[in-house]
Design a protein around this motif. Structure first.
Motif, PDB file in Angstrom:
ATOM      1  N   ALA A 129       3.189 -11.197  -7.463  1.00 60.01           N
ATOM      2  CA  ALA A 129       3.290 -11.327  -8.922  1.00 60.01           C
ATOM      3  C   ALA A 129       4.731 -11.223  -9.406  1.00 60.01           C
ATOM      4  CB  ALA A 129       2.456 -10.252  -9.605  1.00 60.01           C
ATOM      5  N   VAL A 132       7.284  -5.518 -10.625  1.00 58.96           N
ATOM      6  CA  VAL A 132       6.556  -4.776 -11.655  1.00 58.96           C
ATOM      7  C   VAL A 132       7.200  -3.403 -11.800  1.00 58.96           C
ATOM      8  CG1 VAL A 132       4.323  -3.936 -12.456  1.00 58.96           C
ATOM      9  CG2 VAL A 132       4.441  -5.962 -10.987  1.00 58.96           C
ATOM     10  N   LYS A 150      15.263  -3.720 -16.358  1.00 56.64           N
ATOM     11  CA  LYS A 150      15.002  -5.148 -16.548  1.00 56.64           C
ATOM     12  C   LYS A 150      16.311  -5.925 -16.665  1.00 56.64           C
ATOM     13  CE  LYS A 150      11.591  -6.323 -19.308  1.00 56.64           C
ATOM     14  NZ  LYS A 150      10.688  -6.377 -20.488  1.00 56.64           N
ATOM     15  N   PRO A 161       9.788 -13.290 -11.839  1.00 57.22           N
ATOM     16  CA  PRO A 161       9.100 -12.682 -12.987  1.00 57.22           C
ATOM     17  C   PRO A 161       9.162 -11.156 -12.928  1.00 57.22           C
ATOM     18  CG  PRO A 161       7.731 -14.343 -11.929  1.00 57.22           C
ATOM     19  CD  PRO A 161       8.882 -14.102 -11.010  1.00 57.22           C
ATOM     20  N   VAL A 162       9.369 -10.539 -14.063  1.00 54.89           N
ATOM     21  CA  VAL A 162       9.412  -9.077 -14.148  1.00 54.89           C
ATOM     22  C   VAL A 162       8.365  -8.615 -15.158  1.00 54.89           C
ATOM     23  CG1 VAL A 162      10.798  -7.040 -14.697  1.00 54.89           C
ATOM     24  CG2 VAL A 162      11.861  -9.007 -13.559  1.00 54.89           C
ATOM     25  N   HIS A 163       7.433  -7.794 -14.708  1.00 53.50           N
ATOM     26  CA  HIS A 163       6.408  -7.225 -15.579  1.00 53.50           C
ATOM     27  C   HIS A 163       6.695  -5.743 -15.743  1.00 53.50           C
ATOM     28  CE1 HIS A 163       4.005 -10.888 -14.726  1.00 53.50           C
ATOM     29  NE2 HIS A 163       4.467 -10.735 -13.497  1.00 53.50           N
ATOM     30  N   ASP A 164       6.262  -5.175 -16.837  1.00 49.26           N
ATOM     31  CA  ASP A 164       6.442  -3.735 -17.011  1.00 49.26           C
ATOM     32  C   ASP A 164       5.314  -3.179 -17.862  1.00 49.26           C
ATOM     33  OD1 ASP A 164       7.590  -3.157 -20.001  1.00 49.26           O
ATOM     34  OD2 ASP A 164       8.273  -5.115 -19.278  1.00 49.26           O
ATOM     35  N   PHE A 165       4.953  -1.941 -17.590  1.00 51.63           N
ATOM     36  CA  PHE A 165       3.984  -1.243 -18.429  1.00 51.63           C
ATOM     37  C   PHE A 165       4.194   0.255 -18.294  1.00 51.63           C
ATOM     38  CE2 PHE A 165       1.779  -2.180 -14.423  1.00 51.63           C
ATOM     39  CZ  PHE A 165       1.317  -0.923 -14.047  1.00 51.63           C
ATOM     40  N   THR A 182      -4.536  -3.122 -12.454  1.00 51.92           N
ATOM     41  CA  THR A 182      -3.622  -3.886 -13.316  1.00 51.92           C
ATOM     42  C   THR A 182      -2.637  -4.687 -12.480  1.00 51.92           C
ATOM     43  OG1 THR A 182      -3.794  -2.239 -15.092  1.00 51.92           O
ATOM     44  CG2 THR A 182      -1.897  -3.715 -15.145  1.00 51.92           C
ATOM     45  N   LEU A 183      -2.099  -4.073 -11.430  1.00 55.27           N
ATOM     46  CA  LEU A 183      -1.173  -4.779 -10.546  1.00 55.27           C
ATOM     47  C   LEU A 183      -1.866  -5.945  -9.852  1.00 55.27           C
ATOM     48  CD1 LEU A 183       0.820  -2.386 -10.983  1.00 55.27           C
ATOM     49  CD2 LEU A 183       1.338  -2.539  -8.552  1.00 55.27           C
ATOM     50  N   LEU A 186      -2.436  -9.282 -11.829  1.00 53.57           N
ATOM     51  CA  LEU A 186      -1.301 -10.101 -12.268  1.00 53.57           C
ATOM     52  C   LEU A 186      -1.294 -11.439 -11.527  1.00 53.57           C
ATOM     53  CD1 LEU A 186       1.499  -7.373 -12.375  1.00 53.57           C
ATOM     54  CD2 LEU A 186       0.406  -8.472 -14.333  1.00 53.57           C
TER      55      LEU A 186
END
Length: 232
Positions: A129, A132, A150, A161-165, A182-183, A186
């Protein structure tokens, strides 16, 4: 053959001790776990046995019911134990790192790539993904750490791609027990070679773990970073 038999014999007591220890830990957080698991087994076995008498095959359905009841009890106990473990970890600094350790194959996880004196932490996971960033701590403070990470990632790998939560139970946050799912939900956009290249770049960049040892799993609540420690 003798060696294999001896190894299995030695392993069984270890598994039984592990199950007993898990049960004791679960019972502390969930006192009714024993009654619930036993109830599931009795009801499941009773249903199969009753069906067996109705159709004239009580022995066959009794054996099948015993096996299904055992399986049902194992599933229910596993879920209750997992819930109890999450309940005990929730709210402790570094709890998300313990979850990431079991996220599964295909992911490279690095705990505490960024941290401040208030024990706000950012962990990192790299997989199909992309990258993260998983943050835990005060939502207002941890956003600064996420923004800094980021920015660094955008500089060294702009095409990844960079996801964050943020881990938590507030609005827009992800509960600890849902971090893994959640991971895994993605979208997968990177190939194997691209993941390897991303990990190589991150290792070259270095992170907080290169400068300060951080234990795996939840950290003691009283632990604070030294004033002279490097932070991001």
């Amino acid at each position: 053959m003798a060696r294999k038999s001896n190894a299995e014999t030695a392993a069984n007591p270890g598994r039984l001790k592990q199950i007993a220890l898990t049960y004791k830990m679960t019972r502390k957080a969930d006192p009714k776990v024993g009654l619930i698991v036993a109830g599931v087994g009795i009801v499941t076995f009773g249903v199969f046995l009753a069906i067996g008498f109705l159709i004239g095959h009580p022995v066959y359905l009794g054996i099948l019911g015993f096996l299904v009841a055992f399986l049902a009890m194992a599933i229910v106990f596993g879920r209750r134990a997992e819930q109890a473990a999450f309940g005990q970890m929730e709210g402790q600094p570094g709890a998300a790192a313990a979850v990431l350790d079991n996220v599964g194959r295909g992911w490279t996880t690095t705990p505490a790539v960024a941290m401040n004196r208030n024990q706000d932490i950012v962990h990192r996971a790299v997989g199909k993904a992309g990258v993260v960033l998983i943050a835990e701590g005060n939502p207002n403070r941890v956003k600064t750490l996420l923004a800094a990470e980021k920015k660094k990632l955008a500089r060294i790998m702009p095409d990844v791609p960079v996801h964050d939560f943020i881990v938590g139970n507030g609005e827009g946050e992800v509960p600890l027990k849902k971090v893994r799912t959640t991971l895994l939900k993605l979208p997968r956009v990177l190939s194997g070679p691209q993941i390897t290249q991303a990990n190589d770049k991150l290792r070259a960049m270095g992170d907080l773990m290169s400068n300060m040892p951080v234990p795996k799993g939840p950290m003691p609540k009283g632990m604070r970073m030294p004033r002279g420690g490097k932070m991001r």
